[in-house]
Design a protein around this motif. Structure first.
Motif, PDB file in Angstrom:
ATOM      1  N   LEU A 129      -5.330  -0.161   7.076  1.00  0.00           N
ATOM      2  CA  LEU A 129      -6.255   0.399   5.849  1.00  0.00           C
ATOM      3  C   LEU A 129      -6.238   1.875   6.279  1.00  0.00           C
ATOM      4  CD1 LEU A 129      -8.814  -2.407   5.315  1.00  0.00           C
ATOM      5  CD2 LEU A 129      -6.843  -1.721   4.029  1.00  0.00           C
ATOM      6  N   LEU A 156     -11.428   0.726  -1.876  1.00  0.00           N
ATOM      7  CA  LEU A 156     -11.380  -0.926  -1.342  1.00  0.00           C
ATOM      8  C   LEU A 156     -12.654  -1.487  -2.108  1.00  0.00           C
ATOM      9  CD1 LEU A 156     -11.407  -0.123   2.506  1.00  0.00           C
ATOM     10  CD2 LEU A 156      -9.453  -0.228   0.862  1.00  0.00           C
ATOM     11  N   ALA A 182      -3.085   3.536   5.376  1.00  0.00           N
ATOM     12  CA  ALA A 182      -3.091   3.587   3.911  1.00  0.00           C
ATOM     13  C   ALA A 182      -3.966   4.521   3.334  1.00  0.00           C
ATOM     14  CB  ALA A 182      -3.455   2.002   3.318  1.00  0.00           C
ATOM     15  N   GLN A 183      -4.909   4.840   3.886  1.00  0.00           N
ATOM     16  CA  GLN A 183      -5.800   5.888   3.235  1.00  0.00           C
ATOM     17  C   GLN A 183      -5.195   7.288   3.546  1.00  0.00           C
ATOM     18  OE1 GLN A 183      -9.047   5.560   1.353  1.00  0.00           O
ATOM     19  NE2 GLN A 183      -8.496   7.976   1.254  1.00  0.00           N
ATOM     20  N   LEU A 223     -10.454  -6.888  -1.504  1.00  0.00           N
ATOM     21  CA  LEU A 223     -10.588  -7.177  -0.359  1.00  0.00           C
ATOM     22  C   LEU A 223     -11.505  -8.662  -0.404  1.00  0.00           C
ATOM     23  CD1 LEU A 223     -10.709  -4.119   1.961  1.00  0.00           C
ATOM     24  CD2 LEU A 223      -8.577  -5.594   1.181  1.00  0.00           C
ATOM     25  N   LEU A 244       0.804  -1.312   0.028  1.00  0.00           N
ATOM     26  CA  LEU A 244       0.017   0.034  -0.072  1.00  0.00           C
ATOM     27  C   LEU A 244       0.625   1.221  -0.045  1.00  0.00           C
ATOM     28  CD1 LEU A 244      -2.865  -1.052   2.391  1.00  0.00           C
ATOM     29  CD2 LEU A 244      -3.125  -0.535   0.163  1.00  0.00           C
ATOM     30  N   ALA A 267      -7.556  -1.888  -3.396  1.00  0.00           N
ATOM     31  CA  ALA A 267      -7.084  -2.856  -2.564  1.00  0.00           C
ATOM     32  C   ALA A 267      -8.486  -4.121  -2.887  1.00  0.00           C
ATOM     33  CB  ALA A 267      -7.065  -2.433  -1.237  1.00  0.00           C
ATOM     34  N   PHE A 279     -13.275   5.721   3.866  1.00  0.00           N
ATOM     35  CA  PHE A 279     -13.272   4.849   2.790  1.00  0.00           C
ATOM     36  C   PHE A 279     -13.958   5.126   1.600  1.00  0.00           C
ATOM     37  CE2 PHE A 279     -11.511   2.617   6.296  1.00  0.00           C
ATOM     38  CZ  PHE A 279     -10.062   2.532   6.098  1.00  0.00           C
TER      39      PHE A 279
END
Length: 117
Positions: A68, A84, A71-72, A54, A39, A52, A105
């Protein structure tokens, strides 16, 4: 693959698009460093989009959520969009809901839908 193993595969889907496929368990025991590195590399890539996937993630806990969220934040800092993609496991969806992070997200129902974001 053992029950507590995490698998991460990074693909270049298109110019400026990085697709990260995640499979298995994302928690403190699974050793999420490979996903963190993937990431982070995608955020630094200078591309336009990271997806990503998932859909094959069986479980995630607060460690996975932390990965996560970081990463965001990193993608936002570098101007790369992070999406995602699912469909998400019910437990994973619930994790975003109960933690109040669902709004942090961008989600897509499938990888194909995410690639068109």
């Amino acid at each position: 693959m053992t029950a507590d193993e995490l698998r991460v595969v990074v693909e270049t889907a298109d110019e400026g698009v990085v697709l990260i496929r995640v499979r298995g368990i994302l928690d403190g025991w699974s050793g999420p460093s490979e996903l963190v590195e993937a990431l982070e590399g995608a955020a630094r890539s200078g591309g336009r989009l990271t997806v990503a996937d998932l859909s094959r993630l069986e479980f995630a806990d607060s460690t996975g959520l932390h990965v996560l969220l970081n990463a965001q934040r990193r993608h936002t800092e570098t101007g790369v969009r992070l999406v995602l993609a699912g469909p998400l496991d019910t437990g994973l969806s619930r994790l975003f809901e109960v933690s109040g992070t669902i709004g942090a997200f961008t989600f897509a129902d499938t990888v194909d839908a995410a690639l068109s974001c």
